[in-house]
Design an enzyme around this catalytic site. Structure first.
Site, PDB file in Angstrom:
ATOM      1  N   SER A 156      69.483 -21.704   0.154  1.00 57.92           N
ATOM      2  CA  SER A 156      69.966 -20.319   0.242  1.00 57.92           C
ATOM      3  C   SER A 156      68.817 -19.416   0.668  1.00 57.92           C
ATOM      4  O   SER A 156      67.656 -19.701   0.345  1.00 57.92           O
ATOM      5  CB  SER A 156      70.473 -19.871  -1.134  1.00 57.92           C
ATOM      6  OG  SER A 156      70.704 -18.490  -1.137  1.00 57.92           O
ATOM      7  N   TYR A 169      68.838 -19.175  -9.940  1.00 52.65           N
ATOM      8  CA  TYR A 169      69.469 -19.721  -8.719  1.00 52.65           C
ATOM      9  C   TYR A 169      68.409 -19.825  -7.620  1.00 52.65           C
ATOM     10  O   TYR A 169      68.287 -20.851  -6.938  1.00 52.65           O
ATOM     11  CB  TYR A 169      70.607 -18.786  -8.288  1.00 52.65           C
ATOM     12  CG  TYR A 169      71.314 -19.171  -7.009  1.00 52.65           C
ATOM     13  CD1 TYR A 169      72.197 -20.249  -6.973  1.00 52.65           C
ATOM     14  CD2 TYR A 169      71.109 -18.439  -5.836  1.00 52.65           C
ATOM     15  CE1 TYR A 169      72.850 -20.588  -5.786  1.00 52.65           C
ATOM     16  CE2 TYR A 169      71.763 -18.776  -4.656  1.00 52.65           C
ATOM     17  CZ  TYR A 169      72.637 -19.844  -4.638  1.00 52.65           C
ATOM     18  OH  TYR A 169      73.273 -20.189  -3.471  1.00 52.65           O
TER      19      TYR A 169
HETATM   20  P1  NDP Z   1      82.352 -23.112  -3.045  1.00 51.22           P
HETATM   21  O1  NDP Z   1      82.391 -22.743  -4.497  1.00 51.22           O
HETATM   22  O2  NDP Z   1      83.256 -22.421  -2.091  1.00 51.22           O
HETATM   23  O3  NDP Z   1      82.575 -24.693  -2.898  1.00 51.22           O
HETATM   24  C1  NDP Z   1      81.788 -25.543  -3.680  1.00 51.22           C
HETATM   25  C2  NDP Z   1      82.234 -26.985  -3.471  1.00 51.22           C
HETATM   26  O4  NDP Z   1      81.380 -27.818  -4.273  1.00 51.22           O
HETATM   27  C3  NDP Z   1      83.650 -27.246  -3.939  1.00 51.22           C
HETATM   28  O5  NDP Z   1      84.196 -28.315  -3.200  1.00 51.22           O
HETATM   29  C4  NDP Z   1      83.451 -27.633  -5.399  1.00 51.22           C
HETATM   30  O6  NDP Z   1      84.552 -28.410  -5.875  1.00 51.22           O
HETATM   31  C5  NDP Z   1      82.174 -28.474  -5.292  1.00 51.22           C
HETATM   32  N1  NDP Z   1      81.377 -28.479  -6.521  1.00 51.22           N
HETATM   33  C6  NDP Z   1      80.921 -27.420  -7.218  1.00 51.22           C
HETATM   34  N2  NDP Z   1      80.241 -27.840  -8.302  1.00 51.22           N
HETATM   35  C7  NDP Z   1      80.265 -29.196  -8.260  1.00 51.22           C
HETATM   36  C8  NDP Z   1      79.762 -30.202  -9.109  1.00 51.22           C
HETATM   37  N3  NDP Z   1      79.075 -29.907 -10.230  1.00 51.22           N
HETATM   38  N4  NDP Z   1      79.970 -31.497  -8.776  1.00 51.22           N
HETATM   39  C9  NDP Z   1      80.665 -31.803  -7.649  1.00 51.22           C
HETATM   40  N5  NDP Z   1      81.185 -30.910  -6.818  1.00 51.22           N
HETATM   41  C10 NDP Z   1      80.991 -29.608  -7.128  1.00 51.22           C
HETATM   42  O7  NDP Z   1      80.805 -22.924  -2.635  1.00 51.22           O
HETATM   43  P2  NDP Z   1      80.127 -22.629  -1.214  1.00 51.22           P
HETATM   44  O8  NDP Z   1      80.777 -23.438  -0.173  1.00 51.22           O
HETATM   45  O9  NDP Z   1      79.994 -21.182  -1.053  1.00 51.22           O
HETATM   46  O10 NDP Z   1      78.647 -23.189  -1.501  1.00 51.22           O
HETATM   47  C11 NDP Z   1      78.211 -24.466  -1.077  1.00 51.22           C
HETATM   48  C12 NDP Z   1      76.701 -24.493  -1.157  1.00 51.22           C
HETATM   49  O11 NDP Z   1      76.168 -23.455  -0.337  1.00 51.22           O
HETATM   50  C13 NDP Z   1      76.146 -24.241  -2.558  1.00 51.22           C
HETATM   51  O12 NDP Z   1      75.046 -25.085  -2.788  1.00 51.22           O
HETATM   52  C14 NDP Z   1      75.702 -22.787  -2.512  1.00 51.22           C
HETATM   53  O13 NDP Z   1      74.635 -22.516  -3.401  1.00 51.22           O
HETATM   54  C15 NDP Z   1      75.238 -22.689  -1.071  1.00 51.22           C
HETATM   55  N6  NDP Z   1      75.225 -21.319  -0.560  1.00 51.22           N
HETATM   56  C16 NDP Z   1      76.385 -20.589  -0.455  1.00 51.22           C
HETATM   57  C17 NDP Z   1      76.332 -19.299   0.024  1.00 51.22           C
HETATM   58  C18 NDP Z   1      77.542 -18.453   0.173  1.00 51.22           C
HETATM   59  O14 NDP Z   1      77.383 -17.244   0.447  1.00 51.22           O
HETATM   60  N7  NDP Z   1      78.742 -18.971   0.033  1.00 51.22           N
HETATM   61  C19 NDP Z   1      75.053 -18.671   0.421  1.00 51.22           C
HETATM   62  C20 NDP Z   1      73.911 -19.539   0.269  1.00 51.22           C
HETATM   63  C21 NDP Z   1      74.015 -20.804  -0.200  1.00 51.22           C
HETATM   64  P3  NDP Z   1      84.947 -28.449  -7.457  1.00 51.22           P
HETATM   65  O15 NDP Z   1      84.686 -27.079  -8.012  1.00 51.22           O
HETATM   66  O16 NDP Z   1      86.381 -28.849  -7.467  1.00 51.22           O
HETATM   67  O17 NDP Z   1      84.052 -29.494  -8.070  1.00 51.22           O
END
Ligand code: NDP
Length: 268
Positions: A156, A169
């Site tokens: 991030s 974070y």
């Molecule tokens: P979302 O919450 O939209 O999606 C997250 C995905 O990861 C889902 O499929 C969720 O499924 C899965 N997930 C979450 N926790 C776990 C876990 N403990 N084990 C397995 N699967 C998990 O998040 P984003 O797409 O926004 O984020 C993805 C990555 O990008 C993250 O690492 C985030 O920190 C990073 N990021 C995002 C930004 C943004 O603005 N969106 C900006 C900068 C970085 P489920 O909950 O069903 O397990």
């Protein structure tokens, strides 16, 4: 084949993931979902995971109906035994070889530093950093065995710049940015390239949660107005770079942290 056709097919091979295998964590929503689609569309066979079996099954079905070579299993990446089981599954699916590991699954928590509890710290570090680090360790023999491996961490901009109310974070993502350089140097000799993508605000459910809170919605609007491109990013604007970093065409790119941020990080 005439020389122009030979040149074209050699270029096509450099911009393709045909015949490659991939593991993408957190592929059911947001950025991870776009990454699975992007890699599969370029010809990779992709395994993904999330914590919700029903949602995972529905999404896999949709992808299979589009002809993508995808599979998935339930795994909470914050659990060490579940991570081990996930990599065992991947190893048996792909005959002990893996070309691409994308450490995407992650979570966020906004609080002032003095408010974080011990549990918050271990939850964020465990889900975001420890999971990605351990999966990379577990994936190493498979990536090495493939002869051409690529790890992409999804970090991030918060791990690059000092932003308010995200200190733990930011630490989890900053740690990712640093190990990218360490692993890249250690594993280059094994033909494993390690790079990181640091997105800014991307339109996903993670950000949607903040929009549901009126006080955060106002802050988010101000943040977007300070971003040179004046909008959020879309998940496919991150996934396209993931695919590029995994292409043979990116073979000399190692140990980099690349911001996908509409110009935010260069505004000073
Ligand atoms: P979302 O919450 O939209 O999606 C997250 C995905 O990861 C889902 O499929 C969720 O499924 C899965 N997930 C979450 N926790 C776990 C876990 N403990 N084990 C397995 N699967 C998990 O998040 P984003 O797409 O926004 O984020 C993805 C990555 O990008 C993250 O690492 C985030 O920190 C990073 N990021 C995002 C930004 C943004 O603005 N969106 C900006 C900068 C970085 P489920 O909950 O069903 O397990």
């Amino acid at each position: 084949m005439d020389p122009a056709q030979t040149e074209m097919s050699s270029r096509n091979r450099r911009w393709s993931l045909q015949g490659m295998t991939a593991l993408v964590t957190g592929g059911t929503r947001g950025i991870g979902h776009a990454i699975v689609e992007e890699l599969a569309a370029f010809g990779a066979t992709v395994h993904t995971c999330s914590r919700n079996q029903k949602e995972l099954d529905e999404i896999l079905q949709g992808w299979k109906s589009k002809g993508f070579k995808v599979s998935g299993s339930v795994c909470d990446v914050s659990s060490r035994p579940q991570r081990t089981q996930l990599m065992d599954t991947v190893s048996s699916l792909f005959d002990g070889k893996l070309n691409i590991l994308v450490n995407n699954a992650g979570t966020a928590m906004l609080k002032r530093t003095e408010e974080y509890t011990v549990e918050d710290v271990s939850f964020i570090m465990g889900t975001n950093f420890e999971s990605a680090y351990h999966l990379s360790q577990l994936g190493y023999p498979l990536l090495k065995a493939s002869g051409r491996g690529s790890i992409v961490f999804i970090s991030s901009v918060a791990g690059v710049l000092a932003l308010p109310n995200v200190s733990i974070y930011a630490a989890s993502k900053g740690a990712m940015n640093q190990v990218t350089r360490n692993l890249a140097c250690e594993w280059a000799e094994d033909n494993i390239r390690v790079n990181t993508i640091a997105p800014w605000v991307i339109n996903t459910s993670l950000v949607g949660k903040a929009r549901a809170d009126p006080s955060l919605e106002e802050k988010q609007k101000r943040t977007i107005s300070r971003t040179p491109i004046c909008r959020m990013g879309e998940p496919n604007e991150v996934s396209s770079l993931v695919a590029f970093l995994c292409f043979p065409a990116a073979s000399y790119i190692i140990g980099q942290v690349i911001c996908v941020d509409g110009g935010y990080s260069v505004t000073g």
